[in-house]
Design a protein around this motif. Structure first.
Motif, short mmCIF file in Angstrom:
data_model
loop_
_atom_site.label_atom_id
_atom_site.label_comp_id
_atom_site.label_asym_id
_atom_site.label_seq_id
_atom_site.Cartn_x
_atom_site.Cartn_y
_atom_site.Cartn_z
N GLY A 68 86.80 -7.57 92.31
CA GLY A 68 85.71 -7.24 91.41
C GLY A 68 84.39 -7.06 92.14
O GLY A 68 83.61 -6.15 91.83
N ALA A 69 84.12 -7.91 93.12
CA ALA A 69 82.88 -7.80 93.89
C ALA A 69 82.87 -6.51 94.71
O ALA A 69 81.86 -5.81 94.78
CB ALA A 69 82.71 -9.01 94.80
N ILE A 70 84.01 -6.19 95.31
CA ILE A 70 84.10 -4.97 96.10
C ILE A 70 83.98 -3.74 95.20
O ILE A 70 83.29 -2.78 95.52
CB ILE A 70 85.39 -4.94 96.93
N ALA A 71 84.61 -3.79 94.04
CA ALA A 71 84.50 -2.67 93.09
C ALA A 71 83.05 -2.47 92.67
O ALA A 71 82.58 -1.33 92.58
CB ALA A 71 85.39 -2.93 91.88
N GLU A 113 92.84 -0.65 98.00
CA GLU A 113 93.07 0.77 97.76
C GLU A 113 91.89 1.26 96.93
O GLU A 113 91.55 0.66 95.90
CB GLU A 113 94.38 0.96 96.98
N VAL A 114 91.24 2.32 97.41
CA VAL A 114 90.05 2.84 96.75
C VAL A 114 90.30 4.27 96.29
O VAL A 114 90.72 5.12 97.08
CB VAL A 114 88.83 2.80 97.70
N ALA A 115 90.04 4.52 95.01
CA ALA A 115 90.08 5.88 94.46
C ALA A 115 88.66 6.17 94.01
O ALA A 115 88.17 5.59 93.03
CB ALA A 115 91.05 5.96 93.30
N ALA A 116 87.97 7.04 94.77
CA ALA A 116 86.57 7.32 94.47
C ALA A 116 86.17 8.65 95.08
O ALA A 116 86.86 9.18 95.95
CB ALA A 116 85.68 6.21 95.02
N LYS A 155 87.59 3.21 91.52
CA LYS A 155 88.65 2.27 91.13
C LYS A 155 89.13 1.57 92.39
O LYS A 155 89.39 2.21 93.41
CB LYS A 155 89.80 3.00 90.45
N VAL A 156 89.24 0.25 92.32
CA VAL A 156 89.64 -0.55 93.48
C VAL A 156 90.75 -1.50 93.07
O VAL A 156 90.65 -2.19 92.06
CB VAL A 156 88.44 -1.37 94.02
#
Length: 81
Positions: free
Chosen positions: A13-16, A38-41, A27-28
């Motif tokens: 949540g903090a990373i997102a 995994e990052v979708a951005a 989305k993380v």
């Protein structure tokens, strides 16, 4: 994009939140056991790494496995003879 994050304690949540400051639709998902996210951005890997470093996380992009080419399947590029 897949990233290795040193000392990732599962606080996805903090990373997102960090990444959503740059891309509201980021989305993380995290795998604390592997220390990976995994990052979708709409961000480059460099932007993700810089944002995480500025927040105190040490991160690096993980090479993702290449798809195996199987002639005639959906991964076929058509350049085989």
């Amino acid at each position: 994009m897949l990233f290795q994050v040193k000392d990732f304690a599962g606080d996805t949540g903090a990373i997102a939140a960090i990444l959503r400051a740059l891309d509201a639709n980021a989305k993380v998902t995290g795998d604390p056991a592997a220390g990976q996210i995994e990052v979708a951005a709409q961000l480059t890997s460099g932007q993700v790494i810089t944002a995480l470093q500025q927040a105190g996380y040490e991160a690096a992009r993980v090479s993702e496995p290449r798809q195996i080419h199987v002639s005639g399947s959906s991964t076929c590029c058509g350049s085989c003879s």
